[in-house]
Design an enzyme around this catalytic site. Sequence first.
Site, PDB file in Angstrom:
ATOM      1  N   GLU A 118       0.828  -1.211   0.000  1.00  0.00           N
ATOM      2  CA  GLU A 118       0.000   0.000   0.000  1.00  0.00           C
ATOM      3  C   GLU A 118       0.858   1.255   0.000  1.00  0.00           C
ATOM      4  O   GLU A 118       0.535   2.241  -0.657  1.00  0.00           O
ATOM      5  CB  GLU A 118      -0.904   0.031   1.237  1.00  0.00           C
ATOM      6  N   LYS A 132     -10.444   5.041   1.893  1.00  0.00           N
ATOM      7  CA  LYS A 132      -9.550   4.303   0.993  1.00  0.00           C
ATOM      8  C   LYS A 132     -10.443   3.562   0.006  1.00  0.00           C
ATOM      9  O   LYS A 132     -11.268   2.731   0.403  1.00  0.00           O
ATOM     10  CB  LYS A 132      -8.702   3.314   1.794  1.00  0.00           C
ATOM     11  N   TYR A 142     -11.893  28.193   1.626  1.00  0.00           N
ATOM     12  CA  TYR A 142     -11.878  26.754   1.350  1.00  0.00           C
ATOM     13  C   TYR A 142     -10.793  26.349   0.368  1.00  0.00           C
ATOM     14  O   TYR A 142     -10.401  25.189   0.347  1.00  0.00           O
ATOM     15  CB  TYR A 142     -13.257  26.213   0.940  1.00  0.00           C
TER      16      TYR A 142
END
Length: 125
Positions: free
Chosen positions: A25, A103, A58
């Site tokens: 990963e 994920k 933002y």
Amino acid sequence: MKLTQTTIRLRRMAFYAYHGVLDQERTVGGEYWVDLTLYPDDIGAAVQDDRLDGTVNYAEAYEIVRREMAQPSALLEHVGGRIAQALFAAFPALLRIEVEVCKANPPIGAACEGASVKLVFERNS
């Protein structure tokens, strides 16, 4: 008219990152999404006077999330905690932060849309 609450949301920000417990990963990486809900204290200047300095920018919040997502971690909880800590440091007006890190293809041997953690933080008094 009285403003009683404000939330600023950044939804499904997409990143390719290298988080995970497994070596693969952290070597190959994968797709992640981040949802963010910010609760600023008082945005009266933004509502009344149309001023950016009266709210949370933002674009700057996104940049903080992007920067934190670029730093590998073993756990999604750690990534989410780093994101919240950096946002609180950058925006003193924030009272509360909700951050969800997902994920897309977790290595769990099952078909699912993703594995996520949602963390809710409040600023210490």
